[in-house]
Design a protein around this motif. Sequence first.
Motif, PDB file in Angstrom:
ATOM      1  N   GLN A 171       0.850  -1.172   0.000  1.00 55.84           N
ATOM      2  CA  GLN A 171       0.000   0.000   0.000  1.00 55.84           C
ATOM      3  C   GLN A 171       0.896   1.236   0.000  1.00 55.84           C
ATOM      4  OE1 GLN A 171      -2.648  -0.172   3.358  1.00 55.84           O
ATOM      5  NE2 GLN A 171      -3.847  -1.862   2.531  1.00 55.84           N
ATOM      6  N   PHE A 172       0.625   2.141  -0.910  1.00 55.44           N
ATOM      7  CA  PHE A 172       1.474   3.325  -0.995  1.00 55.44           C
ATOM      8  C   PHE A 172       0.721   4.463  -1.664  1.00 55.44           C
ATOM      9  CE2 PHE A 172       2.033   0.805  -4.751  1.00 55.44           C
ATOM     10  CZ  PHE A 172       2.158   1.702  -5.800  1.00 55.44           C
ATOM     11  N   ASN A 173       1.227   5.673  -1.482  1.00 50.17           N
ATOM     12  CA  ASN A 173       0.627   6.870  -2.074  1.00 50.17           C
ATOM     13  C   ASN A 173       1.690   7.608  -2.873  1.00 50.17           C
ATOM     14  OD1 ASN A 173      -1.900   8.847  -1.853  1.00 50.17           O
ATOM     15  ND2 ASN A 173      -0.065  10.119  -1.719  1.00 50.17           N
ATOM     16  N   ILE A 174       1.318   8.025  -4.089  1.00 48.30           N
ATOM     17  CA  ILE A 174       2.222   8.793  -4.939  1.00 48.30           C
ATOM     18  C   ILE A 174       1.577  10.139  -5.248  1.00 48.30           C
ATOM     19  CG2 ILE A 174       3.432   8.920  -7.146  1.00 48.30           C
ATOM     20  CD1 ILE A 174       3.442   5.921  -7.270  1.00 48.30           C
ATOM     21  N   LYS A 175       2.373  11.182  -5.129  1.00 47.08           N
ATOM     22  CA  LYS A 175       1.890  12.516  -5.480  1.00 47.08           C
ATOM     23  C   LYS A 175       2.872  13.165  -6.443  1.00 47.08           C
ATOM     24  CE  LYS A 175       0.449  16.992  -3.595  1.00 47.08           C
ATOM     25  NZ  LYS A 175       0.191  17.795  -2.369  1.00 47.08           N
ATOM     26  N   THR A 176       2.349  13.664  -7.558  1.00 51.37           N
ATOM     27  CA  THR A 176       3.166  14.418  -8.516  1.00 51.37           C
ATOM     28  C   THR A 176       2.487  15.757  -8.756  1.00 51.37           C
ATOM     29  OG1 THR A 176       2.009  13.526 -10.454  1.00 51.37           O
ATOM     30  CG2 THR A 176       3.909  12.303  -9.643  1.00 51.37           C
ATOM     31  N   ASN A 177       3.293  16.792  -8.822  1.00 55.85           N
ATOM     32  CA  ASN A 177       2.763  18.133  -9.060  1.00 55.85           C
ATOM     33  C   ASN A 177       3.896  18.986  -9.612  1.00 55.85           C
ATOM     34  OD1 ASN A 177       1.566  20.626  -9.089  1.00 55.85           O
ATOM     35  ND2 ASN A 177       0.945  20.635  -6.956  1.00 55.85           N
ATOM     36  N   GLY A 178       4.005  19.036 -10.946  1.00 54.71           N
ATOM     37  CA  GLY A 178       5.136  19.738 -11.533  1.00 54.71           C
ATOM     38  C   GLY A 178       6.430  19.025 -11.174  1.00 54.71           C
ATOM     39  N   VAL A 224       6.507   9.810  -2.383  1.00 55.66           N
ATOM     40  CA  VAL A 224       5.927   8.472  -2.235  1.00 55.66           C
ATOM     41  C   VAL A 224       5.912   8.117  -0.758  1.00 55.66           C
ATOM     42  CG1 VAL A 224       6.079   6.044  -2.842  1.00 55.66           C
ATOM     43  CG2 VAL A 224       6.868   7.768  -4.456  1.00 55.66           C
ATOM     44  N   TYR A 225       4.745   7.698  -0.266  1.00 57.02           N
ATOM     45  CA  TYR A 225       4.615   7.272   1.133  1.00 57.02           C
ATOM     46  C   TYR A 225       4.241   5.794   1.141  1.00 57.02           C
ATOM     47  CZ  TYR A 225       4.874  11.997   3.068  1.00 57.02           C
ATOM     48  OH  TYR A 225       5.306  13.243   3.456  1.00 57.02           O
ATOM     49  N   CYS A 226       4.999   4.996   1.878  1.00 60.04           N
ATOM     50  CA  CYS A 226       4.738   3.560   1.962  1.00 60.04           C
ATOM     51  C   CYS A 226       3.970   3.256   3.250  1.00 60.04           C
ATOM     52  CB  CYS A 226       6.053   2.787   1.932  1.00 60.04           C
ATOM     53  SG  CYS A 226       5.842   0.991   2.012  1.00 60.04           S
ATOM     54  N   TYR A 227       2.859   2.532   3.123  1.00 58.50           N
ATOM     55  CA  TYR A 227       2.042   2.178   4.279  1.00 58.50           C
ATOM     56  C   TYR A 227       2.080   0.678   4.572  1.00 58.50           C
ATOM     57  CZ  TYR A 227       0.294   6.880   3.544  1.00 58.50           C
ATOM     58  OH  TYR A 227       0.213   8.243   3.388  1.00 58.50           O
ATOM     59  N   GLU A 228       2.613  -0.080   3.635  1.00 58.80           N
ATOM     60  CA  GLU A 228       2.718  -1.537   3.829  1.00 58.80           C
ATOM     61  C   GLU A 228       3.630  -2.101   2.749  1.00 58.80           C
ATOM     62  OE1 GLU A 228      -0.315  -4.905   2.671  1.00 58.80           O
ATOM     63  OE2 GLU A 228      -0.930  -4.034   4.600  1.00 58.80           O
ATOM     64  N   GLY A 229       4.462  -3.093   3.111  1.00 60.41           N
ATOM     65  CA  GLY A 229       5.308  -3.742   2.127  1.00 60.41           C
ATOM     66  C   GLY A 229       6.605  -2.996   1.843  1.00 60.41           C
ATOM     67  N   LYS A 230       7.094  -3.134   0.624  1.00 64.07           N
ATOM     68  CA  LYS A 230       8.384  -2.555   0.228  1.00 64.07           C
ATOM     69  C   LYS A 230       8.252  -1.929  -1.158  1.00 64.07           C
ATOM     70  CE  LYS A 230      12.055  -4.981   1.099  1.00 64.07           C
ATOM     71  NZ  LYS A 230      13.112  -6.025   1.033  1.00 64.07           N
ATOM     72  N   ILE A 231       8.906  -0.796  -1.332  1.00 67.30           N
ATOM     73  CA  ILE A 231       8.805  -0.041  -2.587  1.00 67.30           C
ATOM     74  C   ILE A 231      10.188   0.332  -3.096  1.00 67.30           C
ATOM     75  CG2 ILE A 231       7.958   2.086  -3.671  1.00 67.30           C
ATOM     76  CD1 ILE A 231       5.776   2.158  -1.573  1.00 67.30           C
ATOM     77  N   GLY A 237       6.093   2.866   6.823  1.00 72.68           N
ATOM     78  CA  GLY A 237       6.445   3.962   7.722  1.00 72.68           C
ATOM     79  C   GLY A 237       7.529   4.873   7.183  1.00 72.68           C
ATOM     80  N   GLN A 238       7.961   4.640   5.942  1.00 75.33           N
ATOM     81  CA  GLN A 238       8.986   5.492   5.340  1.00 75.33           C
ATOM     82  C   GLN A 238       8.416   6.202   4.106  1.00 75.33           C
ATOM     83  OE1 GLN A 238      12.205   2.604   4.690  1.00 75.33           O
ATOM     84  NE2 GLN A 238      13.284   3.470   6.438  1.00 75.33           N
ATOM     85  N   SER A 239       9.092   7.271   3.718  1.00 78.12           N
ATOM     86  CA  SER A 239       8.653   8.037   2.556  1.00 78.12           C
ATOM     87  C   SER A 239       9.863   8.525   1.769  1.00 78.12           C
ATOM     88  CB  SER A 239       7.801   9.238   2.983  1.00 78.12           C
ATOM     89  OG  SER A 239       8.566  10.128   3.776  1.00 78.12           O
ATOM     90  N   ILE A 240       9.593   8.909   0.532  1.00 74.19           N
ATOM     91  CA  ILE A 240      10.611   9.462  -0.365  1.00 74.19           C
ATOM     92  C   ILE A 240      10.085  10.779  -0.930  1.00 74.19           C
ATOM     93  CG2 ILE A 240      11.638   9.237  -2.656  1.00 74.19           C
ATOM     94  CD1 ILE A 240      13.211   7.647  -0.800  1.00 74.19           C
ATOM     95  N   GLU A 241      10.922  11.793  -0.903  1.00 72.20           N
ATOM     96  CA  GLU A 241      10.576  13.067  -1.535  1.00 72.20           C
ATOM     97  C   GLU A 241      11.727  13.509  -2.423  1.00 72.20           C
ATOM     98  OE1 GLU A 241       8.748  16.235   0.642  1.00 72.20           O
ATOM     99  OE2 GLU A 241       8.137  14.903   2.264  1.00 72.20           O
ATOM    100  N   LEU A 242      11.378  14.123  -3.539  1.00 70.92           N
ATOM    101  CA  LEU A 242      12.392  14.649  -4.442  1.00 70.92           C
ATOM    102  C   LEU A 242      12.703  16.088  -4.031  1.00 70.92           C
ATOM    103  CD1 LEU A 242      14.113  14.226  -6.973  1.00 70.92           C
ATOM    104  CD2 LEU A 242      12.205  15.135  -8.321  1.00 70.92           C
ATOM    105  N   MET A 243      13.947  16.327  -3.611  1.00 73.14           N
ATOM    106  CA  MET A 243      14.361  17.648  -3.158  1.00 73.14           C
ATOM    107  C   MET A 243      15.720  17.976  -3.774  1.00 73.14           C
ATOM    108  SD  MET A 243      13.256  17.383   0.881  1.00 73.14           S
ATOM    109  CE  MET A 243      13.780  19.083   1.174  1.00 73.14           C
ATOM    110  N   ASN A 244      15.771  19.115  -4.475  1.00 73.00           N
ATOM    111  CA  ASN A 244      17.018  19.543  -5.116  1.00 73.00           C
ATOM    112  C   ASN A 244      17.608  18.447  -5.995  1.00 73.00           C
ATOM    113  OD1 ASN A 244      16.901  22.072  -3.779  1.00 73.00           O
ATOM    114  ND2 ASN A 244      17.804  21.139  -1.944  1.00 73.00           N
ATOM    115  N   ASP A 245      16.738  17.784  -6.745  1.00 71.03           N
ATOM    116  CA  ASP A 245      17.132  16.747  -7.695  1.00 71.03           C
ATOM    117  C   ASP A 245      17.684  15.492  -7.026  1.00 71.03           C
ATOM    118  OD1 ASP A 245      16.874  16.395 -10.483  1.00 71.03           O
ATOM    119  OD2 ASP A 245      19.036  16.454 -10.740  1.00 71.03           O
ATOM    120  N   GLU A 246      17.340  15.268  -5.758  1.00 66.53           N
ATOM    121  CA  GLU A 246      17.778  14.063  -5.042  1.00 66.53           C
ATOM    122  C   GLU A 246      16.593  13.417  -4.335  1.00 66.53           C
ATOM    123  OE1 GLU A 246      21.073  14.379  -2.435  1.00 66.53           O
ATOM    124  OE2 GLU A 246      22.326  15.513  -3.828  1.00 66.53           O
ATOM    125  N   LEU A 247      16.610  12.091  -4.267  1.00 73.13           N
ATOM    126  CA  LEU A 247      15.592  11.343  -3.530  1.00 73.13           C
ATOM    127  C   LEU A 247      15.969  11.325  -2.050  1.00 73.13           C
ATOM    128  CD1 LEU A 247      14.988   8.291  -5.914  1.00 73.13           C
ATOM    129  CD2 LEU A 247      13.591  10.351  -5.681  1.00 73.13           C
TER     130      LEU A 247
END
Length: 288
Positions: A161-168, A173-180, A194-204
């Motif tokens: 289970q996970f959530n992806i958000k894109t906006n420009g 990506v937020y993980c709620y279950e499993g592995k991504i 319980g972990q998430s990934i965000e793109l900041m300054n061209d880095e994950l």
Amino acid sequence: MDGRLNTEEQESIEKSGELDALKTVIDDIDTWKVKPFDVEAGLAELQKKKSGVIPLRKAKKTHWMKYAATALILISCGLFWYLSGSNEILENTRIAEKNTIELPNGSIVEIDAASSISYYKKDWENSRELVLNGQAFFDVTKGKPFVVSTTTAKVAVLGTQFNIKTNGDLFSVYCYEGKIEVSYKNQVQIITEGQSIELMNDELIKSNHQNDAPDWIQGFSTYDKTPLRYVISDMQRYFEVEIALPEKYEQLQFTGTMTHDTLNSALSTVFTTMEINYTLENNKVIFY
């Protein structure tokens, strides 16, 4: 059919019954809905194939059969394009609208407002891959790899289970279950529950979160030092409102929670707390 056959050839093809069958197919073409394609590329390919066809003036007496065969081939190509085009599934939502759909293998996708997903149903069992624009929550059944492609990065899972958000240029990506597994350019990051990934300054950038489900599913959006232009973009996702943010405010950052209940509440939460003067006229925000 265009009068180029001599009397003997015309009588021969009429007796065969093939001409009537061909006319029936051609008359039915107008009801077909063909997926848009690159006309210039298609013409170039047709001309390339056509160069190997024997010219009419050099044809033997039975050349009408070759024309009939060529016509049927072209019709078959059109039918193939039609069937291929109808194989693509597109699910989208309008402003202030959400939708929940079930994919062919039982996976569930909750699509946020002003967002869309597309995939090919025919090949789904062999290739569980779809394209996302906007934001969506995925509850994926176990099985072959499940891939979500966005304009920014690609997310691959097996069952989770996970959530992806894109906006420009905003991507998270937020993980709620499993592995991504998240791939961006030459970077690859793996996150778990319980972990998430965000793109900041061209880095994950990997971090932790305590959420049980995405905020937007529960009717609100939470921000932490988020550039105001992204908050405004979300506001226009959930409400029919026109907001032209002045350039002097674009680099401001907002921290807080915006509910999706009413437009006035959302505007007050964001602009009043940031001491930005505005007025709302005919669903248009005017700054002063």
